[in-house]
Write a protein that holds these residues in place. Structure first.
Motif, PDB file in Angstrom:
ATOM      1  N   ARG A 410       0.818  -1.218   0.000  1.00  0.00           N
ATOM      2  CA  ARG A 410       0.000   0.000   0.000  1.00  0.00           C
ATOM      3  C   ARG A 410       0.853   1.270   0.000  1.00  0.00           C
ATOM      4  O   ARG A 410       0.391   2.341  -0.375  1.00  0.00           O
ATOM      5  CB  ARG A 410      -0.925  -0.019   1.214  1.00  0.00           C
ATOM      6  CG  ARG A 410      -2.101   0.946   1.150  1.00  0.00           C
ATOM      7  CD  ARG A 410      -3.027   0.690  -0.015  1.00  0.00           C
ATOM      8  NE  ARG A 410      -3.601  -0.641  -0.002  1.00  0.00           N
ATOM      9  CZ  ARG A 410      -4.715  -0.967   0.647  1.00  0.00           C
ATOM     10  NH1 ARG A 410      -5.340  -0.053   1.364  1.00  0.00           N
ATOM     11  NH2 ARG A 410      -5.191  -2.191   0.587  1.00  0.00           N
ATOM     12  N   PHE A 411       2.120   1.151   0.419  1.00  0.00           N
ATOM     13  CA  PHE A 411       3.008   2.315   0.422  1.00  0.00           C
ATOM     14  C   PHE A 411       3.210   2.870  -0.989  1.00  0.00           C
ATOM     15  O   PHE A 411       3.537   4.044  -1.166  1.00  0.00           O
ATOM     16  CB  PHE A 411       4.359   1.958   1.046  1.00  0.00           C
ATOM     17  CG  PHE A 411       5.208   1.042   0.197  1.00  0.00           C
ATOM     18  CD1 PHE A 411       6.144   1.565  -0.687  1.00  0.00           C
ATOM     19  CD2 PHE A 411       5.067  -0.332   0.274  1.00  0.00           C
ATOM     20  CE1 PHE A 411       6.934   0.741  -1.472  1.00  0.00           C
ATOM     21  CE2 PHE A 411       5.851  -1.175  -0.505  1.00  0.00           C
ATOM     22  CZ  PHE A 411       6.769  -0.641  -1.388  1.00  0.00           C
ATOM     23  N   GLN A 413       0.913   3.345  -3.195  1.00  0.00           N
ATOM     24  CA  GLN A 413      -0.131   4.359  -3.365  1.00  0.00           C
ATOM     25  C   GLN A 413       0.186   5.606  -2.557  1.00  0.00           C
ATOM     26  O   GLN A 413       0.018   6.733  -3.040  1.00  0.00           O
ATOM     27  CB  GLN A 413      -1.486   3.798  -2.940  1.00  0.00           C
ATOM     28  CG  GLN A 413      -2.080   2.775  -3.901  1.00  0.00           C
ATOM     29  CD  GLN A 413      -3.474   2.361  -3.483  1.00  0.00           C
ATOM     30  OE1 GLN A 413      -3.948   2.679  -2.406  1.00  0.00           O
ATOM     31  NE2 GLN A 413      -4.148   1.627  -4.353  1.00  0.00           N
ATOM     32  N   THR A 414       0.638   5.419  -1.327  1.00  0.00           N
ATOM     33  CA  THR A 414       0.906   6.564  -0.454  1.00  0.00           C
ATOM     34  C   THR A 414       1.947   7.500  -1.048  1.00  0.00           C
ATOM     35  O   THR A 414       1.852   8.723  -0.893  1.00  0.00           O
ATOM     36  CB  THR A 414       1.389   6.065   0.924  1.00  0.00           C
ATOM     37  OG1 THR A 414       0.421   5.165   1.464  1.00  0.00           O
ATOM     38  CG2 THR A 414       1.574   7.232   1.884  1.00  0.00           C
ATOM     39  N   HIS A 420      -3.025  10.309  -5.476  1.00  0.00           N
ATOM     40  CA  HIS A 420      -3.683  11.236  -4.546  1.00  0.00           C
ATOM     41  C   HIS A 420      -4.540  12.261  -5.301  1.00  0.00           C
ATOM     42  O   HIS A 420      -5.641  12.600  -4.847  1.00  0.00           O
ATOM     43  CB  HIS A 420      -2.638  11.945  -3.689  1.00  0.00           C
ATOM     44  CG  HIS A 420      -2.017  11.056  -2.668  1.00  0.00           C
ATOM     45  ND1 HIS A 420      -2.684  10.598  -1.551  1.00  0.00           N
ATOM     46  CD2 HIS A 420      -0.777  10.509  -2.596  1.00  0.00           C
ATOM     47  CE1 HIS A 420      -1.884   9.837  -0.835  1.00  0.00           C
ATOM     48  NE2 HIS A 420      -0.718   9.766  -1.445  1.00  0.00           N
ATOM     49  N   PHE A 442      -1.470  15.772   1.305  1.00  0.00           N
ATOM     50  CA  PHE A 442      -0.681  14.822   0.516  1.00  0.00           C
ATOM     51  C   PHE A 442      -0.519  15.307  -0.928  1.00  0.00           C
ATOM     52  O   PHE A 442       0.561  15.200  -1.512  1.00  0.00           O
ATOM     53  CB  PHE A 442      -1.323  13.442   0.538  1.00  0.00           C
ATOM     54  CG  PHE A 442      -0.980  12.631   1.746  1.00  0.00           C
ATOM     55  CD1 PHE A 442       0.335  12.384   2.083  1.00  0.00           C
ATOM     56  CD2 PHE A 442      -1.967  12.114   2.565  1.00  0.00           C
ATOM     57  CE1 PHE A 442       0.671  11.632   3.203  1.00  0.00           C
ATOM     58  CE2 PHE A 442      -1.659  11.367   3.685  1.00  0.00           C
ATOM     59  CZ  PHE A 442      -0.337  11.126   4.013  1.00  0.00           C
TER      60      PHE A 442
END
Length: 469
Positions: A410-411, A413-414, A420, A442
């Motif tokens: 998932r990182f 995507q972060t 975002h 973000f």
């Protein structure tokens, strides 16, 4: 240097936008509702009758407690009596109570217990759900249970602890500091701007240069050239095309139709309003690849001008990205049309879309500055970018649901600014509300970080460009 009248106009526009921004953001700037996860049911606990007391402890992480949902069982038979529910604090003092007529229940029904007054100051406090009944044996209801997975969530039946927990969830509010101190932040930023303006005046009177003065001089000196380069790039893209600028409108629609036919059967059931979900991802990612793809060749393609006429070199990749943003703005029109055709309500939050577009523009500018610098010294960059952009596309949830990616990855995507910005627009259009404050943070933080890094690399190596182009 900017005149005082200009500064007053800038501040007036700033406060006007701040008021509108706060109005559109509404309660999404102040708090968000958080729902705890209800565990999958394994079976039912014992029948709750007049001699049974069920007590479930649980820890609340949110600041308020608004609702509790219970999954009830009737044993597939008619029942009679009243099931009493009480919410207790850690000292077993009653906070809220309610009652359920068990004769009205359906098997497996989820009962939503909405409090008349929310329980405040609930964060990190232990509460209990107590269930009692006046039903006799054979006529009482029950609740489903799940395996106990959470610390602090202990189930007691007549005071005896059980290695399980009842199936329930709760809804609470988490408040944002951003909404609480919104006007403090707005006024603080305005004061910082005024302080910076006065510092600039002091520096200029001391015979020194400032960033604000540099920007003003560049626009006065090269503003006409910047406008001409943007116009040239935009017109050249559709030169001698029969449909011309209409392709900015048709291209995302045709791409969406193809991908919709391919992926709708796979993902449509798992994604709300799949056409809008898909088209918003296509539009934003197409702009990303188009702007960066053109920006990375900006220096090499303008080598004849760079070697003959002095112009700040960053103008070339900047104008490439800005010219592509015109297509992006045009592309939002079919997105809004598709939203209307699919029955999506267009709310006031739609006016927040420019924020996501601006963040994407800033991010693409930083990427263009970085890659066009690399392109000067390493011409294979354009071919590598084709592969990287393809991998980037599959790493971004454009046509598949966001939750399909495992937690351990998932990182990705972060750390993905494109994700975002796409998520921001989807929340605005599909949910019809403003995203939570961290979504703004973000989008801006990642975009500005890439811009700063790209600008640093570009400035460091720009004096060597003439030796390699």
């Amino acid at each position: 240097m900017l005149k005082p009248k200009t500064i007053i106009k800038i501040l007036a526009i700033y406060f006007l936008f701040s008021v509108v921004f706060r109005f559109i953001g509404a309660e999404q700037f102040e708090y968000k509702f958080v729902t705890s996860q209800m565990e999958n049911p394994v079976g039912t606990i014992t029948e709750i009758t007049k001699d049974i007391v069920v007590k479930q402890n649980f820890l609340v992480k949110e600041e308020t407690l608004e609702t509790i949902d219970l999954k009830l069982a009737t044993f597939n038979r008619p029942n009679r009596g009243i099931l009493t529910i009480r919410l207790l604090d850690k000292n077993d003092a009653e906070l809220v109570n309610g009652a359920i007529d068990v004769s009205t229940l359906q098997e497996g029904e989820t009962f939503k217990w909405v409090f008349d007054t929310p329980v405040t100051n609930a964060e990190n406090n232990l509460f209990s759900i107590e269930l009692t009944s006046n039903s006799i044996s054979g006529e009482g209801a029950s609740v489903y249970y799940a395996e106990s997975t959470n610390d602090g969530q202990t189930l007691f039946i007549n005071g005896i602890p059980q290695e399980m927990q009842i199936c329930f969830d709760y809804v609470g509010k988490t408040f944002f500091m951003f909404g609480t101190y919104y006007w403090h932040i707005v006024i603080g930023l305005a004061l910082l701007f005024l302080l910076y303006y006065m510092w600039c005046i002091y520096r200029i009177r001391s015979g020194k240069i400032t960033f604000l003065l540099i920007i003003q001089n560049i626009w006065q000196k090269y503003g006409f050239l910047i406008r001409q380069l943007i116009s040239r790039d935009f017109k050249t893209k559709y030169k001698r095309s029969v449909l011309g600028y209409l392709w900015s409108f048709l291209s995302p629609l045709l791409t969406m139709m193809v991908q919709y036919l391919v992926f709708s059967r796979i993902f449509r059931q798992n994604i709300e309003n799949f056409p809008v979900y898909l088209l918003s991802g296509i539009i934003m990612f197409n702009f990303f690849t188009d702007a960066v793809g053109q920006g990375l060749t900006a220096i090499v393609d303008n080598s004849s001008l760079i070697t003959k006429v002095y112009v700040p070199k960053y103008i070339y990749p900047l104008t490439k990205v800005v010219s592509c943003s015109i297509n992006l703005i045009i592309s939002t029109i079919p997105l809004l049309i598709v939203a209307l055709l699919t029955g999506t309500a267009i709310t006031k939050s739609v006016f927040l879309i420019p924020y996501a577009l601006l963040c994407m523009l800033v991010f693409c500018t930083g990427m263009s500055l970085l890659l066009c610098t690399t392109m000067v010294f390493f011409r294979d960059t354009q071919y590598l970018w084709g592969i990287i952009s393809m991998v980037w596309m599959y790493a971004t949830p454009i046509f598949y649901p966001e939750n399909i990616i495992p937690d351990k990855f998932r990182f990705v995507q972060t750390l993905n600014p494109v994700y975002h910005c796409i998520r921001f627009i989807r929340i605005v259009l599909i949910d019809g509300v403003s995203p939570e404050p961290k979504a703004y943070f973000f989008c801006a933080l990642l975009a500005l970080a890439i811009l700063a890094f790209g600008a640093f690399i570009f400035k460091k190596f720009q004096d060597k460009f003439v030796l390699y182009i």
